[in-house]
Design a protein around this motif. Structure first.
Motif, PDB file in Angstrom:
ATOM      1  N   ILE A   1       0.857  -1.336  -0.092  1.00  0.00           N
ATOM      2  CA  ILE A   1       0.054  -0.013  -0.014  1.00  0.00           C
ATOM      3  C   ILE A   1       0.983   1.245  -0.060  1.00  0.00           C
ATOM      4  O   ILE A   1       1.906   1.444   0.786  1.00  0.00           O
ATOM      5  CB  ILE A   1      -1.028   0.137   1.229  1.00  0.00           C
ATOM      6  N   LYS A   2       0.371   2.371  -0.899  1.00  0.00           N
ATOM      7  CA  LYS A   2       1.331   3.512  -0.852  1.00  0.00           C
ATOM      8  C   LYS A   2       0.952   4.243   0.337  1.00  0.00           C
ATOM      9  O   LYS A   2      -0.005   4.208   1.138  1.00  0.00           O
ATOM     10  CB  LYS A   2       0.647   4.344  -2.003  1.00  0.00           C
ATOM     11  N   VAL A   3       2.157   4.885   0.914  1.00  0.00           N
ATOM     12  CA  VAL A   3       1.930   5.804   2.102  1.00  0.00           C
ATOM     13  C   VAL A   3       1.910   7.142   1.295  1.00  0.00           C
ATOM     14  O   VAL A   3       2.610   7.841   0.792  1.00  0.00           O
ATOM     15  CB  VAL A   3       3.490   5.674   2.773  1.00  0.00           C
ATOM     16  N   GLY A   4       0.818   7.745   2.012  1.00  0.00           N
ATOM     17  CA  GLY A   4       0.542   9.031   1.687  1.00  0.00           C
ATOM     18  C   GLY A   4       1.348   9.971   2.459  1.00  0.00           C
ATOM     19  O   GLY A   4       1.992   9.848   3.410  1.00  0.00           O
ATOM     20  N   GLY A   5       0.954  11.316   2.036  1.00  0.00           N
ATOM     21  CA  GLY A   5       1.543  12.523   2.919  1.00  0.00           C
ATOM     22  C   GLY A   5       0.745  12.780   4.191  1.00  0.00           C
ATOM     23  O   GLY A   5       0.337  11.914   4.664  1.00  0.00           O
TER      24      GLY A   5
END
Length: 239
Positions: free
Chosen positions: A200-204
């Protein structure tokens, strides 16, 4: 505060300290509750204990009311109206200006809300799930159809154990979240581990309870909403 004509408060027990401050200052100011006419929602059950200090006591000992009403832009428009009404009541001569400013700002909020809705619509339905560590986005979820889930079992007071990390990774996989925004986990190695094990992408950074510094990406309410939806859309769609 002692010399103020109007004191603006969020209400819904968001500012637990404020009544003590009002009492200590002996102010004669009108206390304007900005969530007047807002329809409140409850914290999700899994957040209720962690966020007890921020909600309103129902009388049963369970604190459930979510005070983050401003995360819905429709509610922010109610805030604007309540601010203008409070200023008009305190300064009748300036009322026309307050109402004109409120109308102009409401127009800006209309535009931002259109952008938020368009951004959400661009995200496939099955990807409209993200994980955050703090339940501040219930009104956003309710208004715009994005689901926010909470990582369970991770203490914010100490370094998570291997078992806690494994539990979090399992939950993330089960919930099929498209992005993760964990405000309280600051160790980049842990975030990298979660991303590596779940894909899963890590957001800002999502801004929730407070704005950024003046030179930051969320120094105003409108900038905050722009930042949050850009971070969410970018993390999910990779744009």
């Amino acid at each position: 505060m002692a010399g103020a004509d109007v004191v603006l408060v969020n209400g819904l027990h968001f500012e637990g300290f404020l009544q003590r401050l009002v009492d200590a200052s002996a102010t004669k100011a009108t206390i304007a509750v900005l969530t007047k006419d807002v329809t409140p929602i409850d914290f999700k059950p899994e957040f209720a204990d962690a966020d007890a200090a921020e909600g309103a006591d129902t009388g049963s000992g369970k604190t459930v009311t979510d005070p983050h009403a401003f995360q819905s832009i429709a509610n922010a428009k109610i805030y604007v109206k309540n601010i203008a009404d409070a200023f008009c009541a305190a300064d009748a001569q300036g009322c026309d200006s307050y109402k004109a400013n409120a109308a102009a700002y409401t127009g800006k909020l209309d535009a931002v809300e259109g952008e938020v809705k368009a951004a959400i619509q661009s995200i496939p339905q099955e990807k409209r799930v993200v994980i955050t560590s703090h339940d501040a986005f219930g009104y956003f979820e309710h208004a715009y159809g994005l689901t926010f889930l909470a990582p369970q079992g991770v203490s914010t007071d100490s370094e998570p154990s291997a078992a806690e990390v494994a539990k979090l990774v399992k939950q993330v996989k089960q919930d099929k979240a498209a992005a993760i925004f964990v405000e309280n986990i600051t160790n980049p190695r842990l975030i990298e581990q979660i991303a590596s094990e779940t894909g899963i992408k890590v957001g800002g950074t999502l801004y929730s309870d407070a704005l950024s510094q003046p030179d930051g990406p969320a120094s105003t309410y409108i900038d905050m909403m722009h930042n949050n939806i850009a971070q969410i859309k970018g993390a999910i769609l990779g744009s």
